[in-house]
Design a protein around this motif. Structure first.
Motif, PDB file in Angstrom:
ATOM      1  N   GLU A  33      36.592  47.865  41.653  1.00 47.94           N
ATOM      2  CA  GLU A  33      37.831  47.143  41.929  1.00 47.94           C
ATOM      3  C   GLU A  33      38.980  48.152  42.021  1.00 47.94           C
ATOM      4  O   GLU A  33      38.959  49.187  41.348  1.00 47.94           O
ATOM      5  N   ARG A  88      29.460  50.083  30.386  1.00 50.68           N
ATOM      6  CA  ARG A  88      29.860  48.756  30.881  1.00 50.68           C
ATOM      7  C   ARG A  88      30.290  48.866  32.335  1.00 50.68           C
ATOM      8  O   ARG A  88      30.018  47.979  33.148  1.00 50.68           O
ATOM      9  N   GLU A  91      27.344  48.913  34.454  1.00 49.44           N
ATOM     10  CA  GLU A  91      26.790  47.549  34.521  1.00 49.44           C
ATOM     11  C   GLU A  91      27.572  46.715  35.541  1.00 49.44           C
ATOM     12  O   GLU A  91      27.015  45.985  36.356  1.00 49.44           O
ATOM     13  N   ARG A  92      28.883  46.920  35.504  1.00 48.03           N
ATOM     14  CA  ARG A  92      29.789  46.218  36.423  1.00 48.03           C
ATOM     15  C   ARG A  92      29.453  46.576  37.863  1.00 48.03           C
ATOM     16  O   ARG A  92      29.221  45.707  38.702  1.00 48.03           O
ATOM     17  N   LEU A  95      26.126  45.381  39.637  1.00 44.37           N
ATOM     18  CA  LEU A  95      26.052  44.028  40.206  1.00 44.37           C
ATOM     19  C   LEU A  95      26.428  44.022  41.681  1.00 44.37           C
ATOM     20  O   LEU A  95      26.046  43.138  42.431  1.00 44.37           O
ATOM     21  N   ARG A  96      27.234  45.019  42.092  1.00 48.59           N
ATOM     22  CA  ARG A  96      27.675  45.034  43.489  1.00 48.59           C
ATOM     23  C   ARG A  96      26.848  45.992  44.338  1.00 48.59           C
ATOM     24  O   ARG A  96      26.913  45.956  45.569  1.00 48.59           O
ATOM     25  N   GLN A  99      25.158  45.024  47.481  1.00 45.53           N
ATOM     26  CA  GLN A  99      25.968  44.511  48.597  1.00 45.53           C
ATOM     27  C   GLN A  99      26.783  45.606  49.274  1.00 45.53           C
ATOM     28  O   GLN A  99      27.313  45.398  50.368  1.00 45.53           O
ATOM     29  N   LYS A 294      44.356  37.991  42.927  1.00 41.05           N
ATOM     30  CA  LYS A 294      45.536  38.225  42.087  1.00 41.05           C
ATOM     31  C   LYS A 294      45.548  39.671  41.582  1.00 41.05           C
ATOM     32  O   LYS A 294      46.544  40.381  41.700  1.00 41.05           O
ATOM     33  N   TRP A 318      62.805  36.745  37.618  1.00 40.54           N
ATOM     34  CA  TRP A 318      62.678  37.486  36.353  1.00 40.54           C
ATOM     35  C   TRP A 318      61.274  38.048  36.212  1.00 40.54           C
ATOM     36  O   TRP A 318      61.066  39.172  35.777  1.00 40.54           O
ATOM     37  N   ARG A 319      60.305  37.222  36.613  1.00 42.22           N
ATOM     38  CA  ARG A 319      58.919  37.652  36.549  1.00 42.22           C
ATOM     39  C   ARG A 319      58.339  37.558  37.958  1.00 42.22           C
ATOM     40  O   ARG A 319      58.328  36.484  38.551  1.00 42.22           O
ATOM     41  N   VAL A 339      69.082  45.434  44.516  1.00 44.27           N
ATOM     42  CA  VAL A 339      70.200  44.843  45.239  1.00 44.27           C
ATOM     43  C   VAL A 339      70.763  43.697  44.398  1.00 44.27           C
ATOM     44  O   VAL A 339      70.019  42.783  44.046  1.00 44.27           O
ATOM     45  N   HIS A 352      68.967  41.891  38.620  1.00 41.36           N
ATOM     46  CA  HIS A 352      69.992  42.083  37.591  1.00 41.36           C
ATOM     47  C   HIS A 352      69.367  42.596  36.304  1.00 41.36           C
ATOM     48  O   HIS A 352      69.968  43.403  35.595  1.00 41.36           O
ATOM     49  N   ARG A 353      68.148  42.145  36.033  1.00 41.60           N
ATOM     50  CA  ARG A 353      67.452  42.628  34.834  1.00 41.60           C
ATOM     51  C   ARG A 353      67.228  44.138  34.941  1.00 41.60           C
ATOM     52  O   ARG A 353      67.499  44.894  34.001  1.00 41.60           O
ATOM     53  N   LEU A 355      68.925  46.282  36.707  1.00 39.04           N
ATOM     54  CA  LEU A 355      70.216  46.966  36.603  1.00 39.04           C
ATOM     55  C   LEU A 355      70.655  47.018  35.148  1.00 39.04           C
ATOM     56  O   LEU A 355      71.103  48.056  34.647  1.00 39.04           O
TER      57      LEU A 355
END
Lengths: 452, 452
Positions: A33, A88, A91-92, A95-96, A99, A294, A318-319, A339, A352-353, A355
Motif C-alpha cells: 500500500e 506481518r 504476510e500482508r 496475500l497480494r 495478483q 481513503k 477545520w478537519r 489564504v 485560519h487555524r 495562521l
C-alpha cells in the motif's frame, strides 16, 4: 489476468527478473500500500528486486531462511530484521503476491498513454526523495512529456530499443517495455521540468464561490509568473486551481489517489484530458486500474506536499485532507501558505487555524505565493500603492500647521502656531512650504486652506 | 474666558499653586500637544508645577535663568538641558500660555459631568505609564464611575471636601474643585476597573458589513466573557465595537481625540451618551472644548494601545489609523490580533499585512481574543467540534478494512485483507470489531458494509 504474459506465480520474475529494478519497483507499487514503511525500508536496504524475491521465499520457508538465501548472497550481509513487523508485512504482501503482475500494469499504462518512472531516472521529482522510506517506489505518469502521449511514445520507441535488450524480459514483452521505457524517460523529463518551479494549491471539495474564485486567480497568477500548479484533481478548490492554470495555458500536475487511467472523480474526466493535452501530467503511485481509497487519498497528500516547492491551502474546513497536506508539507520543511477568508465561513476555518498556529504564512495573491515559495527572490511581493492624500510627504510640523489652518476666514501666523502647537518660526517656514505647494493662500485676515 | 475666575496671565498660578500638581497637570494637558516628549520629560524630571513655573520665567528671562530660579530651588540641582530642543519647546508653549486656564477647563469638565484624573490617583490606568515621557499628563474622564456622572458627583462632594482644603485655590474655586477632586477619585476607580480586563477593537471608518458584523459579535462575546471593549468612537468598526458591547450591557471605554464634551463624530453623539449612562466612559487627554486634529487622532491611538490589555484590528486598509494603533501596541509589547477577511476586500488588506508580517495573531472569535489578551489562561479557545464520521476512532487497520468492504455482494476475509493491504489476522480482528460496531454484516458471499 491469467491469460496475460505477466500472469502466473511470483517465482517467475523472482527467477529471471531479479535485476530489473524498474520491473520490481512496478511490482512493489502494486504489492505494498502507498506509504508502507516496511516495504520502503526493505527496498532501500536490499533493492527492489532482491526484496521482491524475498517475499515468496519468506512465505514458503519463513523470513530467516529467505533472508539468508537472498541477503546472504548480497555484499555486506545484513542481519535479518527482528520483531514481527517484517513478518506481518510479508504476510500482508503474500496475500497480494499472486495478483501482482507488473507486465499487465505496464501494458495497461501503455494503452492509457502512461509511463512508469522510477527514482534516479531523468526528471524524477527529487522532492519525493525527502519522504525517505515512505517515498513511492515509482510514479505512473500520464502526459507531462510536453508533446503529449502520442509524440513521446514515438520518440520513446527510438530511444528505448537499445535499453530494453538488457532487460531479462524483452523476450515476451519487449515491444511494450521498449515503449514504456523510452516513453518513461520522456515523461520523466517533462514531469521534472514541470515540478521544478511548482506550487501546490489545495483545499476543500466543499469550497465556496469565494474559495474557487481565489483558487482560479492564484493559479492563473502563478502560471503568469512561470510556476506550475500542483493539486489533487478533486472537486472544489483542486479543480478550480487546475482550471485557473489551464486558462492561462499553463501545465498543471494532478496527483491522483487511484490509477492514472481512472478518472476520479468522474465529473473531472474532461478536465483531466485537458490537463494531459495541455502539457500537464496525471500522476499516481498505484498502478493503472487501482481504486482510490481513503487511505490512498491520505497517502496521496504526502506526495503533493513533497512534489511541490510550496503548499498553499486556499480553503479548508477545520478537519480536511488539505490540512493533512499542509501538515505533511510542514513536516517536510516546505513553505506552507494559507489564504484567509471570512471568519464567518467554516470553509476557511482550517486556513485560519494554520495562521493562528503559525504553521502557515498568510498569502493573499500570486506574488505573495511566489515569494513564499522562494521562486522569485528578487521580485518580492510589492505593497499595494497607498492613495496619495492632501499633505502627504509633509514633515510633522508642516502637517500640523496644515491641520490648524481655517477653511474660510484666514488666521494670523501666531494664532496658527498656537493652535498647531509649534513655534512661530516653525509656523512661518511651514506656511511658506505650504504656499509653495499651493495648499494655502493669504487673505486679509491671514492664512487659510486653499481650494478645499 | 477673561470673565472666568481662572483667567489672567500665567504667573497667577505659577505663584500660589506651584505645589498643586493636579492643577499643573491640567494646565499641561492644555499647554502641550498630546505626546509632546519634551513636556513629558520636563514634567517627569521637575514635576508638573515646577516645570509649569519654568515656562513663563524662561519666556521672560531665558531658559538658563529660569532653570536656575526653578531647579536651583529644587533638591539635587539638575543641570539645564542643552540644545535648542527645550528652548524651541518653551517658545512653542509660550504662545499658548495666555490662553491656558486650568480652572476654566475644570469648570467646563464639571459642567459636562467629567473629572480630571492624574497618574497615581486611585484607578489611574497603569498601562498608560508604559508610554514613558509620551504618557498623558492626565485624563479627562466622563462617566466610568459605575453609577454615571450624577451619582459620582454626589459621592464626590462627600469624599472630596476634606482633600480640597489643602488646595491653595480652594478660596475662589473651592466648590467646583471639591466636586471635581472627589468625583475624580470616583471616576478614576471606575475607569481603572473597566480597563483592568480590557481589549481594544479598532478598525476602519470605511468598514464593510462583514467587518461591522464581526466587530459587533466580538465585542458582545468579550463582554459575555467579562472583558471591557475599548475603541475610538469613530464611525465604522469603532462604533460597531461600542454598540456590540452596549448590546450585552457591558461598560465600554471611548478614547476621544478631542474634548470629552464634544461629540466627535457628531453622528455618534447618542452612542456616546449611551456609553456614559451604561457605566462606560468617555476619555480624552485634551481638556474639554478642544478640537480633534489629525495629529491628536494619531496620538489618541497610542492611548488606545496603552490603555487596553490587547489590541485587535477588525478591518483596516493597508494604511490607516487602526494600523498605527496596532503598531503602537506592538511597540508597547501588548498582544496584537488581526481578524482575517476576504483577500478580495481591501478593507482587510491591513489585517492580512499584520498577519503576513507576523506582527499580529490571527483571531476569529471572542474566545481567541480572550486567549490572546491572556485574560482567561485556563479557558483557552477550544477547537470547533469536528462532525463525527463513519468509522471515526477506528485504528488505521480497521478503517482500511472498512474502506475495502463492498456495499452490495459480500467478499471473503482473505480477499478483503488483500484489498486493504493487511494480514489475514488483522482483517479478522478488524471485521470482528466492525461487526460489533454494527458497521458490517455477513451475507452468503462474505462480509459487506452495513446500511450504507
Amino acid at each position: 489476468m491469467s491469460g496475460s504474459p505477466g500472469s502466473g506465480p511470483a517465482p517467475r520474475w523472482a527467477a529471471d527478473d531479479e535485476h530489473d529494478e524498474r520491473l520490481a519497483r512496478a511490482a512493489w507499487s502494486a504489492l505494498a500500500e502507498p506509504g508502507d514503511p516496511v516495504a520502503g525500508a526493505l527496498v532501500a536496504a536490499l533493492g527492489a528486486g532482491a526484496s521482491l524475491r524475498l517475499v515468496p521465499l519468506a512465505v514458503r520457508d519463513g523470513l530467516r531462511a529467505a533472508w539468508a538465501a537472498v541477503v546472504g548472497a548480497q555484499p555486506g550481509d545484513l542481519p535479518p530484521p527482528g520483531g514481527v513487523r517484517v513478518e506481518r508485512a510479508v504476510e500482508r504482501w503474500a496475500l497480494r503476491l499472486a495478483q501482482v503482475d507488473p507486465w499487465a500494469d505496464l501494458a495497461a499504462a501503455e494503452s492509457a498513454g502512461a509511463r512508469f518512472l522510477v527514482p534516479g531516472e531523468p526528471g524524477w521529482p527529487s522532492g519525493l526523495d525527502d519522504l525517505g522510506p515512505a517515498a513511492p517506489f515509482g510514479l505512473w505518469v500520464r502526459g507531462g512529456a510536453g508533446g503529449g502521449a502520442g509524440g513521446s511514445t514515438t520518440s520513446g520507441r527510438a530511444g528505448g530499443a537499445g535499453e530494453s535488450t538488457s532487460s531479462g524480459w524483452g523476450r515476451d514483452a519487449g515491444g511494450r517495455t521498449d515503449r514504456s521505457e523510452g516513453g518513461c524517460a520522456d515523461a520523466g523529463a517533462g514531469l521534472g521540468e514541470l515540478l521544478r518551479r511548482s506550487v501546490a494549491l489545495v483545499g476543500s471539495r466543499a469550497a465556496t464561490t469565494y474559495g474557487e474564485r481565489v483558487a482560479v486567480d492564484l493559479a492563473a497568477g502563478l502560471v503568469d509568473a512561470g510556476a506550475c500548479v500542483v493539486s489533487g484533481g478533486a472537486y472544489g478548490i483542486d479543480a478550480a486551481a487546475h482550471r485557473g492554470a489551464l486558462a492561462r495555458g499553463g501545465g498543471t500536475v494532478v496527483l491522483l489517489a487511484g490509477g492514472v487511467d481512472r478518472s476520479y472523480p468522474a465529473g473531472n474526466a474532461r478536465l483531466f484530458e485537458t490537463v494531459v493535452s495541455s502539457g500537464g501530467a496525471l500522476v499516481a503511485e498505484v498502478p493503472p486500474g487501482r481504486l482510490p481509497t481513503k487511505s490512498r487519498f491520505l497517502q496521496r497528500n504526502r506526495l503533493i506536499a513533497a512534489a511541490a516547492g510550496a503548499t498553499v491551502v486556499v480553503e479548508a474546513a477545520w478537519r480536511s485532507g488539505a490540512m493533512s497536506t499542509a501538515h505533511h508539507a510542514a513536516r517536510l520543511l516546505r513553505p506552507v501558505g494559507a489564504v484567509p477568508g471570512p471568519v464567518t465561513s467554516m470553509a476557511s476555518a482550517g486556513c485560519h487555524r494554520l495562521l493562528r498556529e503559525g504553521s502557515a504564512v498568510c498569502v493573499t495573491d500570486a506574488a505573495e505565493v511566489m515569494d513564499l515559495a522562494g521562486l522569485v527572490g528578487t521580485d518580492l511581493a510589492d505593497e499595494p500603492a497607498a492613495e496619495r492624500r492632501r499633505g502627504d510627504g509633509l514633515d510633522p510640523v508642516a502637517s500640523r500647521v496644515l491641520e490648524a489652518l481655517p477653511r474660510r476666514r484666514g488666521a494670523g501666523t501666531e494664532a496658527l502656531a498656537a493652535r498647531a502647537g509649534v513655534t512661530l518660526g516653525e509656523a512661518r517656514s511651514a506656511l511658506g512650504l505650504l504656499e509653495l505647494g499651493g495648499l494655502v493662500e493669504r487673505d486679509v485676515w491671514g492664512w487659510r486652506l486653499l481650494g478645499s
